[in-house]
Write a protein that holds these residues in place. Sequence first.
Motif, PDB file in Angstrom:
ATOM      1  N   TYR A   1       0.836  -1.210   0.000  1.00 30.47           N
ATOM      2  CA  TYR A   1       0.000   0.000   0.000  1.00 30.47           C
ATOM      3  C   TYR A   1       0.866   1.254   0.000  1.00 30.47           C
ATOM      4  O   TYR A   1       0.663   2.168  -0.808  1.00 30.47           O
ATOM      5  CB  TYR A   1      -0.928   0.012   1.223  1.00 30.47           C
ATOM      6  N   PHE A   2       1.846   1.306   0.922  1.00 30.84           N
ATOM      7  CA  PHE A   2       2.688   2.494   1.015  1.00 30.84           C
ATOM      8  C   PHE A   2       3.514   2.694  -0.251  1.00 30.84           C
ATOM      9  O   PHE A   2       3.710   3.828  -0.711  1.00 30.84           O
ATOM     10  CB  PHE A   2       3.598   2.422   2.245  1.00 30.84           C
ATOM     11  N   ARG A   3       4.027   1.610  -0.829  1.00 32.17           N
ATOM     12  CA  ARG A   3       4.822   1.719  -2.058  1.00 32.17           C
ATOM     13  C   ARG A   3       4.011   2.374  -3.182  1.00 32.17           C
ATOM     14  O   ARG A   3       4.543   3.151  -3.984  1.00 32.17           O
ATOM     15  CB  ARG A   3       5.292   0.344  -2.512  1.00 32.17           C
TER      16      ARG A   3
ATOM     17  N   GLU B   1       8.005  11.469  -4.980  1.00 26.53           N
ATOM     18  CA  GLU B   1       9.042  12.416  -4.518  1.00 26.53           C
ATOM     19  C   GLU B   1       8.457  13.580  -3.711  1.00 26.53           C
ATOM     20  O   GLU B   1       9.173  14.253  -2.974  1.00 26.53           O
ATOM     21  CB  GLU B   1       9.814  12.957  -5.716  1.00 26.53           C
ATOM     22  N   ASN B   2       7.150  13.792  -3.843  1.00 27.83           N
ATOM     23  CA  ASN B   2       6.528  14.912  -3.133  1.00 27.83           C
ATOM     24  C   ASN B   2       6.096  14.563  -1.702  1.00 27.83           C
ATOM     25  O   ASN B   2       5.873  15.459  -0.892  1.00 27.83           O
ATOM     26  CB  ASN B   2       5.307  15.416  -3.912  1.00 27.83           C
ATOM     27  N   ASN B   3       5.959  13.264  -1.421  1.00 23.16           N
ATOM     28  CA  ASN B   3       5.449  12.904  -0.094  1.00 23.16           C
ATOM     29  C   ASN B   3       6.332  11.891   0.643  1.00 23.16           C
ATOM     30  O   ASN B   3       5.896  11.302   1.627  1.00 23.16           O
ATOM     31  CB  ASN B   3       4.019  12.365  -0.193  1.00 23.16           C
TER      32      ASN B   3
ATOM     33  N   ILE C   1       8.312   7.941   5.089  1.00 25.89           N
ATOM     34  CA  ILE C   1       9.607   7.326   5.363  1.00 25.89           C
ATOM     35  C   ILE C   1       9.612   6.516   6.663  1.00 25.89           C
ATOM     36  O   ILE C   1      10.138   5.396   6.711  1.00 25.89           O
ATOM     37  CB  ILE C   1      10.750   8.382   5.368  1.00 25.89           C
ATOM     38  N   ILE C   2       9.011   7.032   7.727  1.00 25.42           N
ATOM     39  CA  ILE C   2       8.999   6.300   8.995  1.00 25.42           C
ATOM     40  C   ILE C   2       8.072   5.089   8.928  1.00 25.42           C
ATOM     41  O   ILE C   2       8.477   3.973   9.315  1.00 25.42           O
ATOM     42  CB  ILE C   2       8.644   7.226  10.172  1.00 25.42           C
ATOM     43  N   PRO C   3       6.828   5.234   8.442  1.00 25.40           N
ATOM     44  CA  PRO C   3       5.975   4.035   8.318  1.00 25.40           C
ATOM     45  C   PRO C   3       6.606   2.928   7.471  1.00 25.40           C
ATOM     46  O   PRO C   3       6.529   1.754   7.838  1.00 25.40           O
ATOM     47  CB  PRO C   3       4.697   4.574   7.667  1.00 25.40           C
TER      48      PRO C   3
ATOM     49  N   MET D   1      19.061   7.220   1.405  1.00 23.30           N
ATOM     50  CA  MET D   1      18.645   8.087   0.311  1.00 23.30           C
ATOM     51  C   MET D   1      17.988   9.370   0.815  1.00 23.30           C
ATOM     52  O   MET D   1      18.132  10.428   0.223  1.00 23.30           O
ATOM     53  CB  MET D   1      17.693   7.333  -0.625  1.00 23.30           C
ATOM     54  N   GLN D   2      17.274   9.244   1.942  1.00 24.21           N
ATOM     55  CA  GLN D   2      16.545  10.400   2.453  1.00 24.21           C
ATOM     56  C   GLN D   2      17.400  11.311   3.330  1.00 24.21           C
ATOM     57  O   GLN D   2      17.298  12.532   3.249  1.00 24.21           O
ATOM     58  CB  GLN D   2      15.319   9.925   3.242  1.00 24.21           C
ATOM     59  N   TYR D   3      18.267  10.705   4.165  1.00 23.08           N
ATOM     60  CA  TYR D   3      18.980  11.492   5.171  1.00 23.08           C
ATOM     61  C   TYR D   3      20.510  11.488   5.018  1.00 23.08           C
ATOM     62  O   TYR D   3      21.174  12.336   5.617  1.00 23.08           O
ATOM     63  CB  TYR D   3      18.641  10.965   6.571  1.00 23.08           C
ATOM     64  N   GLY D   4      21.058  10.514   4.289  1.00 26.39           N
ATOM     65  CA  GLY D   4      22.507  10.403   4.190  1.00 26.39           C
ATOM     66  C   GLY D   4      23.072   9.440   5.227  1.00 26.39           C
ATOM     67  O   GLY D   4      22.413   9.092   6.199  1.00 26.39           O
TER      68      GLY D   4
END
Length: 321
Positions: free
Chosen positions: A245-247, A252-254, A259-261, A295-298
């Motif tokens: 579902y999440f995938r 890129e906008n949300n 990211i946490i879920p 990818m999101q935070y480094g």
Amino acid sequence: MNSSQKLKESQIPEKEKDKNKSQKSKEDAKETLKKIVEQARQAILENKLNATEEVHKAMIEYKEILGGENSVLLLPGLFIQAEGYIAEGKLKKAEEFLQAAYWNLYQYNKPKEKGSEDGNKMGQDISEKENAEYNGQLHKIFSKLYFAQKDYKKALAELTIGIYTDSCSSDPEHPQTSLNYYYMGQIFQQKKQISEAEQFYAKTSQCWYKYLKRYYQYGTPSSENLPEEVIFKEALQVLKQIEEYFRKHIDENNIKLYIIPITNNLQAQAFVYKKFNNEEQYRHYMGLAYQEFLMQYGENHKKTKKVTEIQEIIKQRERDY
């Protein structure tokens, strides 16, 4: 057997011997039915036809030992047969078994008339905890029935009662309880209340992630038992459906919203695979979580580092034990 043991046995009244023998037969029958129900639950998860056929046979065989057709001890068998019929789309049959379960539980709990025997005196021995669990389970399966009938208002009402009942007797954050949140999410999704649905999907993943992370880092408290294996198998199916579902909804906008879920979900799946001793899949899903954070935070962000730290802690704990 020595002479003193024979003497002690000979002094036990025949009535007491018969009572003890009857009680053992009842406990054996209850345990046997429980095992057959667990096998049927596994078969339902695997979408097998006639998954509850052996349960039906066992209930016929043990019905009288367990107190007759109105006995509360038959509830596990009635529940799983109702779930089997819901899975097969035979909703009328499912409703019949749920009504029978409701009647048996009502008869057990109804106010006793003066001078009449209560359920325990009739040999239907269940604990208060079992009683509460049966009550919660009844509401939750009725919710599944109404969901299958597309009556989402009734499904929501029944599941709300079931979750409340569970929370009175167990931790609302316990992963087994949290599977209810997934089904709540499904109801909200069908009602087009997407924000609420996503909150419940995220909560389900979070509960499994936090519980199993604690378990693998520190062990389970002595007063607490791990869920049964069949619950882990159900959880894996649920977690994969939540991931899917999440995938579908990430772009890129949300990405920051999800990211946490999604990372909680991936790590929860990893820990379930570890429970099944599947080290390859465990490392794979921990790796996916790491990549999401990377990818999101480094690589230097605390969330990215945390994934690696958890794996190192678990590895060290396994070496120590």
